[in-house]
Motif scaffolding. Structure first.
Motif, PDB file in Angstrom:
ATOM      1  N   ALA A 137       5.024   6.969  -9.439  1.00 28.34           N
ATOM      2  CA  ALA A 137       4.238   8.202  -9.504  1.00 28.34           C
ATOM      3  C   ALA A 137       3.324   8.325  -8.295  1.00 28.34           C
ATOM      4  N   ALA A 138       2.737   7.219  -7.874  1.00 27.76           N
ATOM      5  CA  ALA A 138       1.875   7.232  -6.694  1.00 27.76           C
ATOM      6  C   ALA A 138       2.676   7.566  -5.437  1.00 27.76           C
ATOM      7  N   LEU A 139       3.813   6.910  -5.283  1.00 29.78           N
ATOM      8  CA  LEU A 139       4.620   7.079  -4.075  1.00 29.78           C
ATOM      9  C   LEU A 139       5.311   8.436  -4.025  1.00 29.78           C
ATOM     10  N   ASP A 140       5.987   8.807  -5.109  1.00 28.91           N
ATOM     11  CA  ASP A 140       6.849   9.988  -5.091  1.00 28.91           C
ATOM     12  C   ASP A 140       6.123  11.287  -5.396  1.00 28.91           C
ATOM     13  N   THR A 141       5.110  11.249  -6.260  1.00 28.06           N
ATOM     14  CA  THR A 141       4.428  12.487  -6.649  1.00 28.06           C
ATOM     15  C   THR A 141       3.096  12.659  -5.926  1.00 28.06           C
ATOM     16  N   ALA A 142       2.274  11.617  -5.908  1.00 26.88           N
ATOM     17  CA  ALA A 142       1.013  11.707  -5.164  1.00 26.88           C
ATOM     18  C   ALA A 142       1.253  11.635  -3.659  1.00 26.88           C
ATOM     19  N   GLY A 143       2.367  11.019  -3.254  1.00 21.81           N
ATOM     20  CA  GLY A 143       2.678  10.915  -1.831  1.00 21.81           C
ATOM     21  C   GLY A 143       1.811   9.916  -1.101  1.00 21.81           C
ATOM     22  N   VAL A 144       1.428   8.848  -1.799  1.00 24.43           N
ATOM     23  CA  VAL A 144       0.584   7.817  -1.187  1.00 24.43           C
ATOM     24  C   VAL A 144       1.346   6.493  -1.192  1.00 24.43           C
ATOM     25  N   PHE A 145       0.818   5.530  -0.457  1.00 24.49           N
ATOM     26  CA  PHE A 145       1.442   4.212  -0.321  1.00 24.49           C
ATOM     27  C   PHE A 145       0.673   3.238  -1.205  1.00 24.49           C
ATOM     28  N   PRO A 146       1.219   2.855  -2.380  1.00 24.83           N
ATOM     29  CA  PRO A 146       0.480   1.964  -3.287  1.00 24.83           C
ATOM     30  C   PRO A 146       0.472   0.516  -2.800  1.00 24.83           C
ATOM     31  N   VAL A 147      -0.693  -0.098  -2.841  1.00 22.71           N
ATOM     32  CA  VAL A 147      -0.871  -1.486  -2.427  1.00 22.71           C
ATOM     33  C   VAL A 147      -1.505  -2.249  -3.587  1.00 22.71           C
ATOM     34  N   LEU A 148      -0.856  -3.301  -4.058  1.00 24.33           N
ATOM     35  CA  LEU A 148      -1.353  -4.032  -5.213  1.00 24.33           C
ATOM     36  C   LEU A 148      -2.539  -4.918  -4.840  1.00 24.33           C
ATOM     37  N   VAL A 149      -3.560  -4.870  -5.682  1.00 25.69           N
ATOM     38  CA  VAL A 149      -4.760  -5.684  -5.488  1.00 25.69           C
ATOM     39  C   VAL A 149      -4.717  -6.853  -6.467  1.00 25.69           C
ATOM     40  N   PRO A 150      -4.659  -8.082  -6.010  1.00 24.49           N
ATOM     41  CA  PRO A 150      -4.646  -9.217  -6.936  1.00 24.49           C
ATOM     42  C   PRO A 150      -5.958  -9.303  -7.699  1.00 24.49           C
ATOM     43  N   SER A 151      -5.890  -9.742  -8.933  1.00 25.89           N
ATOM     44  CA  SER A 151      -7.084  -9.811  -9.787  1.00 25.89           C
ATOM     45  C   SER A 151      -7.815 -11.132  -9.577  1.00 25.89           C
ATOM     46  N   PHE A 152      -8.444 -11.251  -8.410  1.00 24.40           N
ATOM     47  CA  PHE A 152      -9.180 -12.453  -8.051  1.00 24.40           C
ATOM     48  C   PHE A 152     -10.690 -12.259  -8.144  1.00 24.40           C
ATOM     49  N   GLY A 153     -11.135 -11.148  -8.696  1.00 27.76           N
ATOM     50  CA  GLY A 153     -12.550 -10.941  -8.940  1.00 27.76           C
ATOM     51  C   GLY A 153     -13.419 -11.111  -7.713  1.00 27.76           C
ATOM     52  N   GLY A 154     -14.454 -11.941  -7.847  1.00 25.00           N
ATOM     53  CA  GLY A 154     -15.429 -12.143  -6.787  1.00 25.00           C
ATOM     54  C   GLY A 154     -14.901 -12.809  -5.540  1.00 25.00           C
ATOM     55  N   ARG A 155     -13.690 -13.314  -5.575  1.00 26.29           N
ATOM     56  CA  ARG A 155     -13.093 -13.891  -4.363  1.00 26.29           C
ATOM     57  C   ARG A 155     -12.656 -12.805  -3.384  1.00 26.29           C
TER      58      ARG A 155
END
Length: 261
Positions: A34-52
């Motif tokens: 949905a992000a790539l095809d409809t919003a037209g943006v490049f999704p980048v996953l953020v690892p769940s490392f909190g305060g690191r």
């Protein structure tokens, strides 16, 4: 082609899962599509490392943030709720990442779209609380997914929501109500004073919120527009509007100021 202007980067939250004795940081594909095809943006996953993680550095490199839904719940200890296992499952690593990321994105004026659990995280991040097992409230709809069935049956569009006139969501969808899907056991209880209601279900459940004092687009929806984005016009409009706001932010950041006279 200038990728920054035409397909800007959007940070996407991840869940922490255990598969085959290994720890994974993952997100369902439908959010990414949905992000790539409809919003037209490049999704980048953020690892769940909190305060690191350095959230300032992250937000300096992206032009939007999308907080996804999940089958886990925000840990009740974060809003003085009942932190029993019955109100789980929990994902504390995700909580430690998404809550500060949401606050930082709003403070920095980075466009934000938060979906289902993500909307609940918005409320908690900004000082609100959640109600648990809302299907047990007198007069409440059962907002949970069916116990069995196919994915399409779980995510089927099931109930109506009324849109508040003159708000952020009304500017995206218009003032008429829409119908949405519903797959949650928690909902907004005490709403943050920084949020305003954008839509409600017929039983009074808050279905969408926005940030009153935000410098940019900051919308949370309790339903799952990513699932029907290719066939449902309202779902598509939410993602298209988010993409437009992200591109506007990207252009504003890269615009060269006029030379001093």
């Amino acid at each position: 082609m200038n990728r920054k202007a035409n397909q800007p980067l959007v940070a996407v939250s991840t869940d922490v899962r255990q598969f085959e004795d290994a720890c994974w940081h993952a997100v369902q594909q439908r959010y990414l599509e949905a992000a790539l095809d409809t919003a037209g943006v490049f999704p980048v996953l953020v690892p769940s490392f909190g305060g690191r993680l350095d959230f300032d550095e992250l937000l300096a490199g992206v032009d939007g943030v999308m907080i996804t839904g999940s089958d886990s719940n925000v840990h009740a200890a974060l809003y003085d709720g009942d932190a029993s296992e019955a109100n789980g499952p929990y994902d504390v690593a995700r909580d430690a990442t998404t809550l500060p990321l949401i606050r930082k994105a709003i403070d920095c004026g980075v466009p934000l779209l938060a979906i289902c659990r993500g909307m609940q995280e918005m409320n908690v991040a900004l000082g609100g609380s959640l109600a648990t097992e809302i299907q047990e409230r007198p007069g409440s709809l059962d907002h949970r997914a069916p116990e069995s069935g196919s994915w399409d049956e779980w995510f089927a569009i099931r109930h109506a929501v009324a849109i508040e006139p003159g708000g952020c969501l009304a500017s995206v969808l218009g003032p008429r109500g829409i119908r949405v899907n519903s797959l949650h056991r928690q909902a907004v209880k005490r709403m943050s004073t920084r949020l305003q209601v954008e839509a409600t279900a017929e039983d009074g459940t808050i279905e969408a919120v926005s940030v009153r004092d935000s410098l940019a687009f900051a919308l949370g929806v309790q339903w799952h527009p990513e699932y029907w984005v290719k066939s449902d016009e309202a779902s598509s409009r939410v993602f298209r509007a988010f993409g437009e706001e992200v591109r506007f932010h990207a252009r504003a950041r890269t615009r060269v100021p006029p030379a001093a006279v």
